[in-house]
Design an enzyme around this catalytic site. Sequence first.
Site, PDB file in Angstrom:
ATOM      1  N   GLU A 137       0.860  -1.190   0.000  1.00  9.23           N
ATOM      2  CA  GLU A 137       0.000   0.000   0.000  1.00  9.23           C
ATOM      3  C   GLU A 137       0.892   1.234   0.000  1.00  9.23           C
ATOM      4  O   GLU A 137       1.807   1.357   0.820  1.00  9.23           O
ATOM      5  CB  GLU A 137      -0.905  -0.028   1.244  1.00  9.23           C
ATOM      6  CG  GLU A 137      -1.835   1.171   1.291  1.00  9.23           C
ATOM      7  CD  GLU A 137      -3.068   0.928   2.146  1.00  9.23           C
ATOM      8  OE1 GLU A 137      -3.526  -0.223   2.245  1.00  9.23           O
ATOM      9  OE2 GLU A 137      -3.581   1.910   2.711  1.00  9.23           O
ATOM     10  N   ARG A 138       0.607   2.140  -0.935  1.00  8.47           N
ATOM     11  CA  ARG A 138       1.437   3.349  -1.103  1.00  8.47           C
ATOM     12  C   ARG A 138       2.903   2.992  -1.316  1.00  8.47           C
ATOM     13  O   ARG A 138       3.801   3.711  -0.855  1.00  8.47           O
ATOM     14  CB  ARG A 138       1.294   4.293   0.089  1.00  8.47           C
ATOM     15  CG  ARG A 138      -0.127   4.583   0.506  1.00  8.47           C
ATOM     16  CD  ARG A 138      -0.990   5.082  -0.621  1.00  8.47           C
ATOM     17  NE  ARG A 138      -2.355   5.368  -0.178  1.00  8.47           N
ATOM     18  CZ  ARG A 138      -3.333   5.721  -1.006  1.00  8.47           C
ATOM     19  NH1 ARG A 138      -3.122   5.802  -2.316  1.00  8.47           N
ATOM     20  NH2 ARG A 138      -4.526   5.969  -0.546  1.00  8.47           N
ATOM     21  N   ASN A 180      -3.405  -1.598   7.613  1.00  9.80           N
ATOM     22  CA  ASN A 180      -4.708  -2.118   7.192  1.00  9.80           C
ATOM     23  C   ASN A 180      -4.520  -3.628   7.048  1.00  9.80           C
ATOM     24  O   ASN A 180      -3.968  -4.095   6.066  1.00  9.80           O
ATOM     25  CB  ASN A 180      -5.142  -1.510   5.853  1.00  9.80           C
ATOM     26  CG  ASN A 180      -5.311  -0.003   5.962  1.00  9.80           C
ATOM     27  OD1 ASN A 180      -5.950   0.495   6.880  1.00  9.80           O
ATOM     28  ND2 ASN A 180      -4.717   0.737   5.028  1.00  9.80           N
ATOM     29  N   LYS A 259      -4.045   0.033  13.996  1.00 13.34           N
ATOM     30  CA  LYS A 259      -4.860   1.103  13.421  1.00 13.34           C
ATOM     31  C   LYS A 259      -6.297   0.743  13.758  1.00 13.34           C
ATOM     32  O   LYS A 259      -6.849  -0.212  13.198  1.00 13.34           O
ATOM     33  CB  LYS A 259      -4.627   1.153  11.908  1.00 13.34           C
ATOM     34  CG  LYS A 259      -5.545   2.106  11.142  1.00 13.34           C
ATOM     35  CD  LYS A 259      -5.162   2.159   9.656  1.00 13.34           C
ATOM     36  CE  LYS A 259      -6.073   3.097   8.867  1.00 13.34           C
ATOM     37  NZ  LYS A 259      -5.670   3.227   7.456  1.00 13.34           N
ATOM     38  N   GLU A 263     -10.501   4.907   9.320  1.00 14.57           N
ATOM     39  CA  GLU A 263     -10.737   4.563   7.914  1.00 14.57           C
ATOM     40  C   GLU A 263     -11.353   3.164   7.779  1.00 14.57           C
ATOM     41  O   GLU A 263     -10.933   2.351   6.957  1.00 14.57           O
ATOM     42  CB  GLU A 263      -9.436   4.680   7.110  1.00 14.57           C
ATOM     43  CG  GLU A 263      -8.875   6.102   7.154  1.00 14.57           C
ATOM     44  CD  GLU A 263      -7.652   6.330   6.273  1.00 14.57           C
ATOM     45  OE1 GLU A 263      -6.880   5.387   6.055  1.00 14.57           O
ATOM     46  OE2 GLU A 263      -7.487   7.478   5.806  1.00 14.57           O
ATOM     47  N   ARG A 296      -2.029   3.756  16.893  1.00 11.56           N
ATOM     48  CA  ARG A 296      -1.992   4.946  16.026  1.00 11.56           C
ATOM     49  C   ARG A 296      -3.089   5.949  16.370  1.00 11.56           C
ATOM     50  O   ARG A 296      -4.231   5.567  16.658  1.00 11.56           O
ATOM     51  CB  ARG A 296      -2.070   4.530  14.551  1.00 11.56           C
ATOM     52  CG  ARG A 296      -0.866   3.677  14.174  1.00 11.56           C
ATOM     53  CD  ARG A 296      -0.916   3.236  12.729  1.00 11.56           C
ATOM     54  NE  ARG A 296      -0.465   4.215  11.790  1.00 11.56           N
ATOM     55  CZ  ARG A 296      -1.150   4.588  10.720  1.00 11.56           C
ATOM     56  NH1 ARG A 296      -2.342   4.091  10.472  1.00 11.56           N
ATOM     57  NH2 ARG A 296      -0.645   5.457   9.873  1.00 11.56           N
ATOM     58  N   ARG A 313     -11.202  17.860  10.155  1.00 12.17           N
ATOM     59  CA  ARG A 313     -10.382  16.657  10.303  1.00 12.17           C
ATOM     60  C   ARG A 313      -9.102  16.937  11.090  1.00 12.17           C
ATOM     61  O   ARG A 313      -8.628  16.082  11.832  1.00 12.17           O
ATOM     62  CB  ARG A 313     -10.064  16.090   8.913  1.00 12.17           C
ATOM     63  CG  ARG A 313      -9.046  14.983   8.934  1.00 12.17           C
ATOM     64  CD  ARG A 313      -8.997  14.278   7.605  1.00 12.17           C
ATOM     65  NE  ARG A 313      -7.779  13.490   7.488  1.00 12.17           N
ATOM     66  CZ  ARG A 313      -7.455  12.771   6.418  1.00 12.17           C
ATOM     67  NH1 ARG A 313      -8.265  12.742   5.364  1.00 12.17           N
ATOM     68  NH2 ARG A 313      -6.338  12.078   6.387  1.00 12.17           N
ATOM     69  N   LYS A 337       0.915  10.878  13.610  1.00 10.78           N
ATOM     70  CA  LYS A 337       1.448  11.437  12.356  1.00 10.78           C
ATOM     71  C   LYS A 337       1.955  12.854  12.607  1.00 10.78           C
ATOM     72  O   LYS A 337       1.344  13.600  13.369  1.00 10.78           O
ATOM     73  CB  LYS A 337       0.372  11.460  11.273  1.00 10.78           C
ATOM     74  CG  LYS A 337       0.060  10.076  10.724  1.00 10.78           C
ATOM     75  CD  LYS A 337      -0.811  10.136   9.466  1.00 10.78           C
ATOM     76  CE  LYS A 337      -1.128   8.707   9.009  1.00 10.78           C
ATOM     77  NZ  LYS A 337      -1.871   8.655   7.734  1.00 10.78           N
ATOM     78  N   ASP A 342      -2.326  14.471   6.905  1.00  8.97           N
ATOM     79  CA  ASP A 342      -1.884  13.190   6.356  1.00  8.97           C
ATOM     80  C   ASP A 342      -0.624  13.320   5.512  1.00  8.97           C
ATOM     81  O   ASP A 342      -0.712  13.282   4.282  1.00  8.97           O
ATOM     82  CB  ASP A 342      -3.027  12.598   5.520  1.00  8.97           C
ATOM     83  CG  ASP A 342      -2.825  11.114   5.277  1.00  8.97           C
ATOM     84  OD1 ASP A 342      -1.887  10.549   5.843  1.00  8.97           O
ATOM     85  OD2 ASP A 342      -3.625  10.532   4.523  1.00  8.97           O
ATOM     86  N   GLU A 370       4.216   9.022  -0.604  1.00 12.13           N
ATOM     87  CA  GLU A 370       2.828   9.047  -1.065  1.00 12.13           C
ATOM     88  C   GLU A 370       2.416  10.411  -1.615  1.00 12.13           C
ATOM     89  O   GLU A 370       1.880  10.502  -2.707  1.00 12.13           O
ATOM     90  CB  GLU A 370       1.904   8.641   0.092  1.00 12.13           C
ATOM     91  CG  GLU A 370       0.427   8.754  -0.271  1.00 12.13           C
ATOM     92  CD  GLU A 370      -0.492   8.278   0.845  1.00 12.13           C
ATOM     93  OE1 GLU A 370       0.003   7.874   1.909  1.00 12.13           O
ATOM     94  OE2 GLU A 370      -1.724   8.308   0.626  1.00 12.13           O
ATOM     95  N   GLU A 474       7.479  21.416  -2.935  1.00 10.27           N
ATOM     96  CA  GLU A 474       6.440  22.229  -2.296  1.00 10.27           C
ATOM     97  C   GLU A 474       6.028  23.391  -3.207  1.00 10.27           C
ATOM     98  O   GLU A 474       4.842  23.719  -3.313  1.00 10.27           O
ATOM     99  CB  GLU A 474       6.974  22.769  -0.961  1.00 10.27           C
ATOM    100  CG  GLU A 474       5.977  23.611  -0.196  1.00 10.27           C
ATOM    101  CD  GLU A 474       6.570  24.240   1.068  1.00 10.27           C
ATOM    102  OE1 GLU A 474       7.812  24.246   1.212  1.00 10.27           O
ATOM    103  OE2 GLU A 474       5.780  24.725   1.896  1.00 10.27           O
TER     104      GLU A 474
HETATM  105  C1  GCU Z   1      -3.166   7.532   4.270  1.00 17.32           C
HETATM  106  C2  GCU Z   1      -2.962   6.573   3.145  1.00 17.32           C
HETATM  107  C3  GCU Z   1      -3.604   5.239   3.409  1.00 17.32           C
HETATM  108  C4  GCU Z   1      -3.174   4.723   4.780  1.00 17.32           C
HETATM  109  C5  GCU Z   1      -3.461   5.751   5.842  1.00 17.32           C
HETATM  110  C6  GCU Z   1      -2.896   5.379   7.202  1.00 17.32           C
HETATM  111  O1  GCU Z   1      -4.488   7.969   4.321  1.00 17.32           O
HETATM  112  O2  GCU Z   1      -3.483   7.129   1.967  1.00 17.32           O
HETATM  113  O3  GCU Z   1      -3.228   4.362   2.378  1.00 17.32           O
HETATM  114  O4  GCU Z   1      -3.823   3.531   5.066  1.00 17.32           O
HETATM  115  O5  GCU Z   1      -2.857   6.959   5.501  1.00 17.32           O
HETATM  116  O6  GCU Z   1      -1.892   5.977   7.582  1.00 17.32           O
HETATM  117  O7  GCU Z   1      -3.440   4.534   7.898  1.00 17.32           O
END
Ligand code: GCU
Length: 642
Positions: A137-138, A180, A259, A263, A296, A313, A337, A342, A370, A474
């Site tokens: 992912e990413r 995830n 996590k 999401e 997290r 947010r 974070k 994000d 990302e 930037e």
């Molecule tokens: C970002 C990212 C996701 C990831 C999420 C996270 O939103 O786009 O792919 O799952 O961060 O940090 O959990």
Amino acid sequence: MTPPHPAWLPVSAFRPVGSRRVRVTGAGTLVDTVRGEVAAAVAAHGGALVDDGPADLELVCGGDDGSEAFTVARAGATSVRADGGAGLLYGFHHVVRLGEAAFAADFAPERHAPRRSIRMLDHWDNMDVHPVMGQVERGYSGDSIFYADGRVREDLGRVEAYARLLGSTGVNRVGLNNVNVHRTEARLLTDLLPDAVRLADAFRPHGIRVHLSVGFASPITLGGLSTADPLDPAVREWWNRATAAVYAAIPDFGGYVVKADSEGRPGPFAYGRDHADGANLLARALAPFGGTVFWRAFVYDHHQDWRDRSTDRARAAHDHFAPLDGAFDPNVVLQVKYGPLDFQAREPVSPVIAAMPGTRLAVELQVTQEYTGQQKHVCHLVPQWSEILRFPLGGDAVGDIADGVVAVSNVGQDRFWTGHPLAQANLFGFGRLAWDDRLAPEAVLDEWIGLTFEDPAAREPLRDLMGDSWRTYERYTAPLGVGFMVNPGDHYGPGVDGYEYSRWGTYHFADRDGVGVDRTRATGTGFTGQYPAPWRDVYESAETCPDELLLFFHHVPYGHVLRSGRTVVQHIYDTHFAGVEEVGRMVGVWAELKGRVPDAVFGRVEELLAEQLRCATEWRDQVNTYFFRKSGVPDAHGRTIH
Ligand code: GCU
């Protein structure tokens, strides 16, 4: 299989050590690793690994207490002394980085210790290929180095080489799977545990403990229980048993990464419990074994209505977590974070970091790019991380407050590990700053260049190309801290209104008169109130808010005059023209390096710079045209806006 790219540990980097007589004294797994390094170095460069007689380099480990500090001194010979194998390993690599300087007669003694014990990389790797996100992912560097076809790879040669690279920078923890947690990798905790054992075995000789991301609903999905309520005794029992089984297989297992309620991931909210209940459940299962839960703080409403201006947010993590300060067990680390949104190229530092003195905290960075060019753009992030970690939030610097620094890794099966060969510098630099955030970013870049490239003539052009590349990125992307403006989904390239009417809570609110998000206490969402003094007031006023964050905190007219003296709209035009011009110049700088860097590296970077120039041009034209159409204000210098 082609051998892995040596990255910052090419054979040539070991010449100063390998051409000498070296003695290694001590016992243990990590001392054996150092001995193996020395043996390979002297075999390549004509020195000797000696037991008796004079030596030019003495590497002495006095015990094995797990400590990570070391000293380097020179008295006839150069010596590295440590009380633990980890310290010896780090000391050895320190000498490698110093090169000949470590053997100079006037070498002054040095003592080194990491600024924090948690220096961790998280992998967002899936065991299977996810239909939307792919395997990593990413991830922008090909398939996972860990997994193939739903299992850990047969051949772990690349993982061992990776572990060696990380160990040399001081990284000491790795998360093995995506936060995830999908179906297959959830089972690393149960029937696929032997696969995790193999990865732990590959990391251990380099001083790295492994961690698993686990789903909060595992007692249901893996255990067949009817609930995952953190206060339910059967749930507690399930986690205790699962955790004990992990430690029986991996005695030095680091712990869990979670996590939850984020999401769409399951979490304690489903049972009316809070995040301390959730985190402490896992912490108590891990505590008897010395494990840690990385919980997290990335919790927010991802089904927001864009019409609703009262929800912000940016506020979410602080709203959820600050009231829980003091409620977390000592082996919980809240992973925050760096910014409230994000991983944007520019965000203010998250106010959560200052709000929880009674909680252990780790700052989460993103080595994977990302939102910073996806390893197609040169974007050297060490200066950004340095700025974040040095930021004086509430009196103390972020780096003084944080118990840990964690980041999402950027490697894959790609022949250069990181897609963009120059993105290796971000991986290296992460480890170095996690060890000591007071290191100068320029010095870290120099270290990386010096180790990676043999030709000293490559140094200056590489510095020139990479040193300021984050600020260049930037300049040609979202202006003045407003963020996003990326294509939804893959997050690559410009999509100015891509998220404007979405559910994700990341808006810029541009209209014909102005742009930006009012997060003030006076008239906006009140987010500025989450900061300690002086920042709550510095950010509250458009007069004192730093330019680079103006649109994160304020909605202002296009004619608003920045502290720089330029109007907002003129700043947008100027920076976008300048950013693309700079990328054009970078293309030229790279061209000078032909023949000075390996051909394969040259070719890959040349190709990617062409893409960076194309993409930056697209950013410039879309952003400039967008704001010209909205505002009707022409460019003061009459340049082409389409
Ligand atoms: C970002 C990212 C996701 C990831 C999420 C996270 O939103 O786009 O792919 O799952 O961060 O940090 O959990």
